[in-house]
Design a protein around this motif. Structure first.
Motif, PDB file in Angstrom:
ATOM      1  N   UNK A   8      -2.246  54.055  58.407  1.00 32.66           N
ATOM      2  CA  UNK A   8      -2.671  52.675  58.647  1.00 32.66           C
ATOM      3  C   UNK A   8      -3.592  52.165  57.546  1.00 32.66           C
ATOM      4  N   UNK A   9      -3.255  51.002  57.022  1.00 31.36           N
ATOM      5  CA  UNK A   9      -4.156  50.239  56.159  1.00 31.36           C
ATOM      6  C   UNK A   9      -4.468  48.913  56.836  1.00 31.36           C
ATOM      7  N   UNK A  10      -5.704  48.461  56.708  1.00 26.79           N
ATOM      8  CA  UNK A  10      -6.010  47.084  57.054  1.00 26.79           C
ATOM      9  C   UNK A  10      -5.627  46.230  55.854  1.00 26.79           C
ATOM     10  N   UNK A  11      -4.846  45.189  56.080  1.00 31.11           N
ATOM     11  CA  UNK A  11      -4.383  44.334  54.988  1.00 31.11           C
ATOM     12  C   UNK A  11      -5.292  43.113  54.927  1.00 31.11           C
ATOM     13  N   UNK A  12      -5.904  42.890  53.775  1.00 30.70           N
ATOM     14  CA  UNK A  12      -6.910  41.835  53.689  1.00 30.70           C
ATOM     15  C   UNK A  12      -6.922  41.249  52.290  1.00 30.70           C
ATOM     16  N   UNK A  13      -7.794  40.293  52.078  1.00 34.69           N
ATOM     17  CA  UNK A  13      -7.931  39.630  50.792  1.00 34.69           C
ATOM     18  C   UNK A  13      -9.340  39.064  50.711  1.00 34.69           C
ATOM     19  N   UNK A  14      -9.885  38.997  49.502  1.00 29.64           N
ATOM     20  CA  UNK A  14     -11.246  38.485  49.329  1.00 29.64           C
ATOM     21  C   UNK A  14     -11.209  36.954  49.314  1.00 29.64           C
ATOM     22  N   UNK A  15     -10.809  36.418  50.462  1.00 22.09           N
ATOM     23  CA  UNK A  15     -10.597  34.979  50.594  1.00 22.09           C
ATOM     24  C   UNK A  15     -10.693  34.593  52.061  1.00 22.09           C
ATOM     25  N   UNK A  16     -10.661  33.295  52.319  1.00 23.86           N
ATOM     26  CA  UNK A  16     -10.675  32.802  53.701  1.00 23.86           C
ATOM     27  C   UNK A  16      -9.314  32.997  54.345  1.00 23.86           C
ATOM     28  N   UNK A  17      -8.262  32.463  53.712  1.00 20.32           N
ATOM     29  CA  UNK A  17      -6.913  32.600  54.229  1.00 20.32           C
ATOM     30  C   UNK A  17      -6.170  33.705  53.511  1.00 20.32           C
ATOM     31  N   UNK A  18      -5.337  34.423  54.254  1.00 19.72           N
ATOM     32  CA  UNK A  18      -4.581  35.498  53.621  1.00 19.72           C
ATOM     33  C   UNK A  18      -3.095  35.380  53.970  1.00 19.72           C
ATOM     34  N   UNK A  19      -2.648  35.985  55.075  1.00 18.20           N
ATOM     35  CA  UNK A  19      -1.230  35.989  55.439  1.00 18.20           C
ATOM     36  C   UNK A  19      -0.953  35.036  56.602  1.00 18.20           C
ATOM     37  N   UNK A  20      -1.708  35.178  57.678  1.00 21.80           N
ATOM     38  CA  UNK A  20      -1.504  34.340  58.862  1.00 21.80           C
ATOM     39  C   UNK A  20      -2.385  33.095  58.740  1.00 21.80           C
ATOM     40  N   UNK A  21      -1.803  32.049  58.160  1.00 21.50           N
ATOM     41  CA  UNK A  21      -2.587  30.898  57.714  1.00 21.50           C
ATOM     42  C   UNK A  21      -2.997  29.976  58.860  1.00 21.50           C
ATOM     43  N   UNK A  22      -4.142  29.361  58.664  1.00 20.51           N
ATOM     44  CA  UNK A  22      -4.668  28.391  59.615  1.00 20.51           C
ATOM     45  C   UNK A  22      -5.670  28.972  60.586  1.00 20.51           C
ATOM     46  N   UNK A  45     -17.018  49.592  58.329  1.00 19.17           N
ATOM     47  CA  UNK A  45     -17.487  50.490  59.398  1.00 19.17           C
ATOM     48  C   UNK A  45     -16.500  50.497  60.568  1.00 19.17           C
ATOM     49  N   UNK A  46     -15.987  49.330  60.925  1.00 17.31           N
ATOM     50  CA  UNK A  46     -15.007  49.254  62.015  1.00 17.31           C
ATOM     51  C   UNK A  46     -13.761  50.059  61.676  1.00 17.31           C
ATOM     52  N   UNK A  47     -13.253  49.905  60.462  1.00 22.27           N
ATOM     53  CA  UNK A  47     -12.038  50.606  60.059  1.00 22.27           C
ATOM     54  C   UNK A  47     -12.248  52.107  60.012  1.00 22.27           C
ATOM     55  N   UNK A  48     -13.401  52.544  59.551  1.00 19.89           N
ATOM     56  CA  UNK A  48     -13.670  53.982  59.515  1.00 19.89           C
ATOM     57  C   UNK A  48     -13.799  54.532  60.943  1.00 19.89           C
ATOM     58  N   UNK A  49     -14.389  53.745  61.819  1.00 14.06           N
ATOM     59  CA  UNK A  49     -14.471  54.161  63.226  1.00 14.06           C
ATOM     60  C   UNK A  49     -13.067  54.336  63.802  1.00 14.06           C
ATOM     61  N   UNK A  50     -12.132  53.509  63.345  1.00 14.10           N
ATOM     62  CA  UNK A  50     -10.753  53.608  63.810  1.00 14.10           C
ATOM     63  C   UNK A  50      -9.905  54.558  62.991  1.00 14.10           C
ATOM     64  N   UNK A  51     -10.524  55.299  62.061  1.00 22.99           N
ATOM     65  CA  UNK A  51      -9.833  56.304  61.239  1.00 22.99           C
ATOM     66  C   UNK A  51      -8.702  55.705  60.400  1.00 22.99           C
ATOM     67  N   UNK A  52      -8.858  54.438  60.014  1.00 26.88           N
ATOM     68  CA  UNK A  52      -7.884  53.844  59.108  1.00 26.88           C
ATOM     69  C   UNK A  52      -7.865  54.631  57.802  1.00 26.88           C
ATOM     70  N   UNK A  53      -6.670  54.774  57.245  1.00 22.62           N
ATOM     71  CA  UNK A  53      -6.560  55.457  55.957  1.00 22.62           C
ATOM     72  C   UNK A  53      -7.182  54.632  54.847  1.00 22.62           C
ATOM     73  N   UNK A  54      -7.051  53.329  54.941  1.00 18.94           N
ATOM     74  CA  UNK A  54      -7.623  52.520  53.888  1.00 18.94           C
ATOM     75  C   UNK A  54      -7.649  51.051  54.234  1.00 18.94           C
ATOM     76  N   UNK A  55      -8.297  50.302  53.363  1.00 12.50           N
ATOM     77  CA  UNK A  55      -8.197  48.855  53.375  1.00 12.50           C
ATOM     78  C   UNK A  55      -7.454  48.475  52.110  1.00 12.50           C
ATOM     79  N   UNK A  56      -6.389  47.721  52.275  1.00  9.49           N
ATOM     80  CA  UNK A  56      -5.505  47.316  51.187  1.00  9.49           C
ATOM     81  C   UNK A  56      -5.825  45.857  50.893  1.00  9.49           C
ATOM     82  N   UNK A  57      -6.365  45.583  49.705  1.00 10.25           N
ATOM     83  CA  UNK A  57      -6.845  44.239  49.390  1.00 10.25           C
ATOM     84  C   UNK A  57      -5.927  43.577  48.381  1.00 10.25           C
ATOM     85  N   UNK A  58      -5.302  42.496  48.813  1.00 12.81           N
ATOM     86  CA  UNK A  58      -4.400  41.741  47.953  1.00 12.81           C
ATOM     87  C   UNK A  58      -5.197  40.882  46.975  1.00 12.81           C
TER      88      UNK A  58
END
Length: 458
Positions: A8-22, A45-58
């Motif tokens: 599991x990766x959390x998919x994110x971006x250093x922005x307000x909007x990313x994939x699911x717009x609005x 911290x939340x992702x590590x608590x959930x044992x996510x493999x990583x955060x994937x930043x677009x």
């Protein structure tokens, strides 16, 4: 038989909007705080608590200006604009975690390989081997113009350029310093042994380098290599270089076809089928009951912007969909942007109405809504039937989408034996593949280890 563990990766971006717009307009959404450290460290911290493999930043280096031939809607709905540098988030998130990996998107054609190599090595040191690089070649004409080019170069040429870029990086990361070059011998006053450090001399079709790698060897040397291209040329590139491939698939059959093609090409390139981990983008809306989940979905849909999603898709295909009526046939043609996106739309014969329906939540990834048990079963089905390895979990309303997944879905996946109960391995690569910190011997990058000057090309 041991069940395949879900990555599991959390998919994110250093922005307000990313994939699911609005959804930035939802009253519980905190994405407008993207430009604060607390926003990112709390998420880590939340992702590590959930044992996510990583955060994937677009990331992107241009703007979405194809739809309506302007950036008006892009600015109003914050369709990945403004967008800040993803790399600068890593140190802060690494400081509050011990195991979470970081897959950072950087355009291979955006900066000289020599300086980029040092930045990645620095982060691999600071994170103690938790850094990954998502290799992209760019698809926005606006980005090319912004950095002084006349326009976006041809699709396959961008990959040819990235091949040359990677050869330079492999020489720097793998070949400039021997493993035992650093002695740190105070008594002898020798920090690094000059006989075990050598310059890289490269004369390629796109890049020329004559210099030493400025960083001593980090834990992984070469970061975990991610890639997201599934066009014909992109797939060949991934088969040769990628360790993790991010794909878009509308259903499990499509995921299976892509996965099989990628693994077959990896074998043809001299690698093993399981040398590549395949991730599918997906959106999840969980609830403690089905009624709660469905109510939450309707609530999210009320704030989502399908038109903003369409503007994003316009940039992906290079087609201004605002010029078409809802049911007009669309001329897709050949794209110089994301070829796989255009091919999918053409294959599905999507009209503007079809696309707006697909983009009801503002994004085009499969949406799974339901109880934790139902979601867990569906994710298992994607892994088994789709023959993939894991998911890039796109954000909806943040941070609650990740908190809900960690609190509700992760425990059920663990009960089913499909998700780890503790982190393992030392580095990101070792946790993903359980085969050490460094590139495997059959990876092309490993062939540049301990290069001598005589063995350098040029």
């Amino acid at each position: 038989m041991t069940k395949k563990q879900i990555l599991l990766n959390a998919f994110n971006m250093n922005s307000v909007g990313h994939i699911n717009h609005g959804l930035w307009a939802h009253p519980r959404d905190r994405s407008v705080e993207y430009n604060t450290i607390d926003y990112w460290t709390s998420l880590a911290r939340t992702l590590e608590r959930g044992l996510f493999d990583g955060i994937f930043i677009a990331d992107i280096l241009g703007v979405y200006d194809v739809y309506q031939s302007s950036v008006n809607l892009t600015l109003k709905e914050s369709i990945q604009l403004p967008v800040n540098d993803p790399l600068l988030l890593v140190s802060a998130m690494a400081a509050v975690t011990r195991n979470l990996g970081f897959g950072i998107t950087i355009n291979a054609n955006a900066e000289p390989p020599h300086t980029f190599a040092r930045r990645i090595s620095t982060l691999d040191h600071l994170t103690r081997g938790r850094i990954g690089w998502n290799i992209v070649t760019g698809y926005l004409d606006s980005a090319a113009r912004a950095v002084g080019q006349d326009g976006l170069s041809a699709h396959d040429t961008r990959y040819d350029r990235a091949e040359d870029y990677l050869e330079v990086l492999y020489k720097l990361w793998e070949g400039s310093w021997d493993d035992d070059a650093v002695r740190a011998d105070r008594a002898a006053r020798v920090y690094a042994d000059p006989a075990k450090v050598r310059p890289v001399r490269h004369e390629g079709p796109f890049y020329r380098v004559d210099g030493y790698h400025l960083s001593e060897p980090s834990i992984q040397r070469t970061p975990v290599l991610y890639q997201a291209g599934t066009s014909g040329r992109g797939r060949r590139f991934a088969a040769r270089h990628a360790e993790c491939v991010f794909v878009s698939a509308t259903d499990k059959a499509a995921a299976r076809a892509i996965a099989r093609a990628l693994r077959e090409e990896a074998v043809a390139a001299g690698r093993r089928p399981d040398d590549i981990k395949i991730f599918v983008g997906i959106s999840i809306i969980p609830g403690r009951s089905d009624r709660e989940a469905q109510d939450k979905r309707l609530e999210y849909l009320a704030y989502a912007s399908p038109e903003a999603g369409l503007a994003h898709f316009s940039a992906s295909t290079g087609i201004d969909f605002s010029r078409y009526g809802l049911d007009d046939p669309i001329e897709y043609g050949t794209s110089n942007a994301i070829q796989s996106a255009t091919e999918l739309a053409q294959k599905k014969r999507w009209t503007k109405r079809n696309l707006l329906d697909e983009l009801a939540l503002g994004g085009r990834y499969p949406l799974v809504t339901g109880t934790p048990d139902a979601i867990a079963a569906e994710l298992e089905s994607w892994i088994d039937e789709g023959e993939i390895d894991g998911f890039n979990l796109a954000r909806t309303v943040t941070p609650e989408c990740f908190e809900d997944f960690v609190d509700l879905v992760v425990p059920v996946l663990q009960e089913r034996g499909r998700y780890k109960t503790a982190y393992g391995g030392s580095s990101l690569r070792n946790r993903l593949f359980d085969a050490g910190d460094r590139l495997p011997e059959n990876h092309p990058g490993a062939g540049f280890r301990c290069l001598t000057q005589a063995h350098s090309r040029g």
